[in-house]
Design an enzyme around this catalytic site. Structure first.
Site, PDB file in Angstrom:
ATOM      1  CG  ASP A   1       1.396  41.159 -17.748  1.00  0.00           C
ATOM      2  OD1 ASP A   1       0.954  42.088 -17.495  1.00  0.00           O
ATOM      3  OD2 ASP A   1       2.091  40.569 -18.484  1.00  0.00           O
TER       4      ASP A   1
ATOM      5  CG  HIS B   1       9.877  39.836 -20.205  1.00  0.00           C
ATOM      6  ND1 HIS B   1      10.854  40.468 -21.039  1.00  0.00           N
ATOM      7  CD2 HIS B   1       8.987  40.579 -20.009  1.00  0.00           C
ATOM      8  CE1 HIS B   1       9.990  41.623 -21.529  1.00  0.00           C
ATOM      9  NE2 HIS B   1       8.754  41.719 -20.805  1.00  0.00           N
TER      10      HIS B   1
ATOM     11  CG  HIS C   1       1.710  43.346 -26.515  1.00  0.00           C
ATOM     12  ND1 HIS C   1       2.639  43.661 -25.350  1.00  0.00           N
ATOM     13  CD2 HIS C   1       1.964  44.404 -27.089  1.00  0.00           C
ATOM     14  CE1 HIS C   1       3.102  44.807 -25.562  1.00  0.00           C
ATOM     15  NE2 HIS C   1       2.667  45.140 -26.863  1.00  0.00           N
TER      16      HIS C   1
HETATM   17  N1  ACO Z   1       6.295  28.498 -17.315  1.00  0.00           N
HETATM   18  C1  ACO Z   1       7.093  27.453 -17.706  1.00  0.00           C
HETATM   19  N2  ACO Z   1       8.172  27.419 -18.559  1.00  0.00           N
HETATM   20  C2  ACO Z   1       8.456  28.568 -19.343  1.00  0.00           C
HETATM   21  C3  ACO Z   1       7.781  29.751 -18.938  1.00  0.00           C
HETATM   22  C4  ACO Z   1       6.816  29.797 -17.970  1.00  0.00           C
HETATM   23  N3  ACO Z   1       6.025  30.801 -17.547  1.00  0.00           N
HETATM   24  N4  ACO Z   1       8.569  30.749 -19.793  1.00  0.00           N
HETATM   25  C5  ACO Z   1       9.378  29.966 -20.338  1.00  0.00           C
HETATM   26  N5  ACO Z   1       9.260  28.798 -19.968  1.00  0.00           N
HETATM   27  C6  ACO Z   1      10.347  27.666 -20.527  1.00  0.00           C
HETATM   28  C7  ACO Z   1      10.054  27.284 -21.868  1.00  0.00           C
HETATM   29  O1  ACO Z   1       9.262  26.015 -21.796  1.00  0.00           O
HETATM   30  C8  ACO Z   1      11.496  27.077 -22.294  1.00  0.00           C
HETATM   31  O2  ACO Z   1      11.949  25.721 -21.971  1.00  0.00           O
HETATM   32  P1  ACO Z   1      12.676  24.920 -22.618  1.00  0.00           P
HETATM   33  O3  ACO Z   1      14.161  25.608 -22.869  1.00  0.00           O
HETATM   34  O4  ACO Z   1      12.732  23.626 -21.733  1.00  0.00           O
HETATM   35  O5  ACO Z   1      12.201  24.280 -23.880  1.00  0.00           O
HETATM   36  C9  ACO Z   1      12.407  27.990 -21.721  1.00  0.00           C
HETATM   37  O6  ACO Z   1      11.616  28.591 -20.506  1.00  0.00           O
HETATM   38  C10 ACO Z   1      12.419  29.389 -22.548  1.00  0.00           C
HETATM   39  O7  ACO Z   1      11.129  29.831 -23.143  1.00  0.00           O
HETATM   40  P2  ACO Z   1      10.807  30.605 -24.285  1.00  0.00           P
HETATM   41  O8  ACO Z   1       9.262  30.241 -24.710  1.00  0.00           O
HETATM   42  O9  ACO Z   1      11.851  30.188 -25.424  1.00  0.00           O
HETATM   43  O10 ACO Z   1      11.219  31.963 -23.879  1.00  0.00           O
HETATM   44  P3  ACO Z   1      10.553  33.427 -24.753  1.00  0.00           P
HETATM   45  O11 ACO Z   1      11.521  34.355 -24.383  1.00  0.00           O
HETATM   46  O12 ACO Z   1      10.267  32.951 -26.115  1.00  0.00           O
HETATM   47  O13 ACO Z   1       9.217  33.417 -23.937  1.00  0.00           O
HETATM   48  C11 ACO Z   1       7.485  34.462 -22.489  1.00  0.00           C
HETATM   49  C12 ACO Z   1       9.047  34.640 -23.081  1.00  0.00           C
HETATM   50  C13 ACO Z   1       6.594  34.395 -23.890  1.00  0.00           C
HETATM   51  C14 ACO Z   1       7.051  35.762 -21.858  1.00  0.00           C
HETATM   52  C15 ACO Z   1       7.383  33.232 -21.804  1.00  0.00           C
HETATM   53  O14 ACO Z   1       8.319  33.165 -20.841  1.00  0.00           O
HETATM   54  C16 ACO Z   1       6.054  32.957 -21.648  1.00  0.00           C
HETATM   55  O15 ACO Z   1       5.001  32.401 -22.139  1.00  0.00           O
HETATM   56  N6  ACO Z   1       5.515  33.414 -20.219  1.00  0.00           N
HETATM   57  C17 ACO Z   1       4.175  33.305 -19.470  1.00  0.00           C
HETATM   58  C18 ACO Z   1       3.410  34.192 -20.267  1.00  0.00           C
HETATM   59  C19 ACO Z   1       3.682  35.608 -19.711  1.00  0.00           C
HETATM   60  O16 ACO Z   1       3.477  35.874 -18.408  1.00  0.00           O
HETATM   61  N7  ACO Z   1       3.642  36.716 -20.653  1.00  0.00           N
HETATM   62  C20 ACO Z   1       3.682  38.193 -20.326  1.00  0.00           C
HETATM   63  C21 ACO Z   1       5.073  38.389 -20.534  1.00  0.00           C
HETATM   64  S1  ACO Z   1       5.395  40.051 -20.127  1.00  0.00           S
HETATM   65  C22 ACO Z   1       4.592  41.269 -21.014  1.00  0.00           C
HETATM   66  O17 ACO Z   1       4.292  41.208 -22.142  1.00  0.00           O
HETATM   67  C23 ACO Z   1       4.038  42.782 -20.671  1.00  0.00           C
END
Ligand code: ACO
Length: 444
Positions: A365, A309, A269
């Site tokens: 972020d 996101h 978060h």
């Molecule tokens: N880098 C590489 N691949 C990614 C990323 C990333 N940053 N984010 C998502 N993906 C990929 C996943 O591997 C998945 O691929 P697949 O379909 O081949 O398995 C697909 O994109 C969907 O990802 P999910 O994890 O299902 O998406 P979700 O909505 O659950 O996750 C999240 C969102 C947690 C923010 C994710 O994008 C992530 O981990 N990002 C990096 C961490 C980050 O920046 N967090 C801050 C969020 S903003 C905040 O909280 C204020």
């Protein structure tokens, strides 16, 4: 107009049920309870771990359209507020629902500023933390302890009490945050200076040394104020949900806010901007970016932090401001060398099929950590800055929940998958387990 309802056939009984569709696309989960095998049956319920598709409230505060990259507080576009408003004005808007006129703003500002000082015992309480205590841990503990200083806060049904606690918390949270920072540095705490702006005073409490009066750099003061605006609310995220769930037991708002800060402390978060900076430091140079992007796609190491996101499937509107603010701040602080790596990462990722297909764009972020680092904040302070800004959002979410006649104590259902009934056997009669798995079926 087509009938706004859903007809469900229960194939177990061949019975049909009609469930109203409200608000253009919502069904009440409780309506599923009518779908029963027999009158004694509990009825159907929905299973939704992590609330992926469940609205827990009706809210008037923040609107997000993730596909189009839209964020609005009380109907006002985040872009407008970030360009034209101040954090205190935005906090008024979020808490009270309307922008203030000049007279109301002056009163609000005065009412917040009279609360910037904390009780000397809070100061002493904070002195008790270890020298290396994480400032977020100090914030959780100290805001929780505030409920013991303001026992009147338990009168949550009383409008005047809610208003008072809201002003107190917005007024005091920068002071507690600054004390936490000074504590980690072994520096004496700096008392508030109410001649300065809300954000200017915060900078003074953080960075004032021997000078008689601290004068914040206007560019840095404005940049931090804008970052506070961008973080002021984000509808039903993990910490807002914690605030509402804890507050639904009718506990005082200090205890609920301490819980919301704890939720924000988690790396998924409030901690992502720290991870972005660590990632950029590990990549180290522009030449290494293509190889890094390749490894993010292969999923060997980590994800590309600051990208993607749950809600935004477009450029996070807050990230655009982050990028703009970074270049303004660097004019004062000198460039953070990691910005070159960040820009190259963004450029390559936005052209890459993997990120395009999954609609992965920079989130808020991606740039904020670099700005905070250039301004002299240690990484442990990043989530603390987020918490200061989000306090107005949490309090607005809490007040909305308290006033909502449809809300009750938050109490999700579960699907029990544990043991069938079994008899208690005295300890000396229990057979020796054959394996560790048998001894501890559910290991923590
Ligand atoms: N880098 C590489 N691949 C990614 C990323 C990333 N940053 N984010 C998502 N993906 C990929 C996943 O591997 C998945 O691929 P697949 O379909 O081949 O398995 C697909 O994109 C969907 O990802 P999910 O994890 O299902 O998406 P979700 O909505 O659950 O996750 C999240 C969102 C947690 C923010 C994710 O994008 C992530 O981990 N990002 C990096 C961490 C980050 O920046 N967090 C801050 C969020 S903003 C905040 O909280 C204020």
């Amino acid at each position: 107009m087509a009938k706004q309802s859903l007809t469900i056939t229960d194939n177990r009984t061949s019975k049909q049920y009609e469930i109203p569709i409200e608000e253009g696309g919502v069904i009440r989960a409780a309506a599923l309870r009518d779908i029963k095998l027999n009158p004694n049956d509990f009825g159907l319920m929905s299973y939704d771990p992590a609330f992926i598709n469940t609205a827990s409230c009706k809210s008037r505060i923040t609107f997000i359209d993730g596909d189009r990259g839209i964020l609005r507080y009380r109907g006002y576009a985040i872009e407008d507020l970030a360009e034209k408003s101040s954090y205190l004005e935005t906090a008024y808007l979020i808490v009270k629902g309307e922008l203030p006129n000049l007279k109301h703003f002056k009163t609000w500002e005065h009412n917040i500023k009279v609360h910037t000082m904390v009780h000397e015992n809070i100061k002493k309480f904070m002195e008790g933390f270890r020298y290396d205590a994480h400032p977020m841990g100090m914030l959780v503990g100290t805001v929780g302890a505030m409920s013991t200083f303001y026992p009147d806060a338990k009168n949550i049904e009383d409008l005047e009490s809610r208003r008072l606690q809201t002003r107190r918390l917005i007024g005091k949270i920068p002071t507690i945050a600054a004390y936490a920072y000074r504590h980690t540095r072994g520096l004496p705490y700096v008392y508030p200076d109410n001649e300065l702006s809300y954000t200017g005073n915060f900078l003074s409490m953080l960075f004032k040394m021997t000078e008689l009066k601290y004068e914040p750099d206007p560019i840095l003061e404005r940049a931090l104020d804008v970052l506070f605006i961008l973080h002021a609310d984000h509808e039903q995220n993990c910490s807002a949900n914690a605030m509402r769930a804890i507050g639904s037991s009718k506990v005082d708002p200090y205890s609920a806010t301490a819980g919301a800060i704890a939720a924000l402390f988690g790396p998924l978060h409030g901690g992502a901007n720290e991870d972005v900076v660590r990632m950029l430091m590990e990549i180290g140079s522009v030449e290494k970016v293509p190889a890094a992007v390749k490894s993010f796609k292969e999923g060997n190491s980590r994800r590309l932090m600051g990208f993607g996101h749950r809600v935004y499937k477009n450029y996070d509107p807050r990230a655009r401001f982050g990028k703009k603010l970074a270049s303004e701040v660097f004019k004062v602080t000198g460039e953070n060398p990691l910005i070159k790596v960040a820009l190259e990462l963004e450029r390559i990722a936005l052209e890459d099929d993997y990120f395009v297909a999954r609609k992965l764009y920079p989130n808020v972020d991606f740039y904020t950590g670099l700005i905070y680092q250039a301004m002299g904040f240690p990484m442990t302070m990043f989530p603390v800055l987020f918490a200061i800004a989000r306090t107005s959002g949490w309090l607005a979410q809490w007040a909305e929940m308290v006033r909502d006649p449809e809300q009750k104590i938050a109490r999700p259902r579960q699907i029990f998958i544990g043991s069938a009934p079994r008899d208690y056997i005295k300890m000396d009669h229990r057979p020796e387990p054959e394996s560790r798995e048998e001894r501890v079926s559910d290991s923590i």
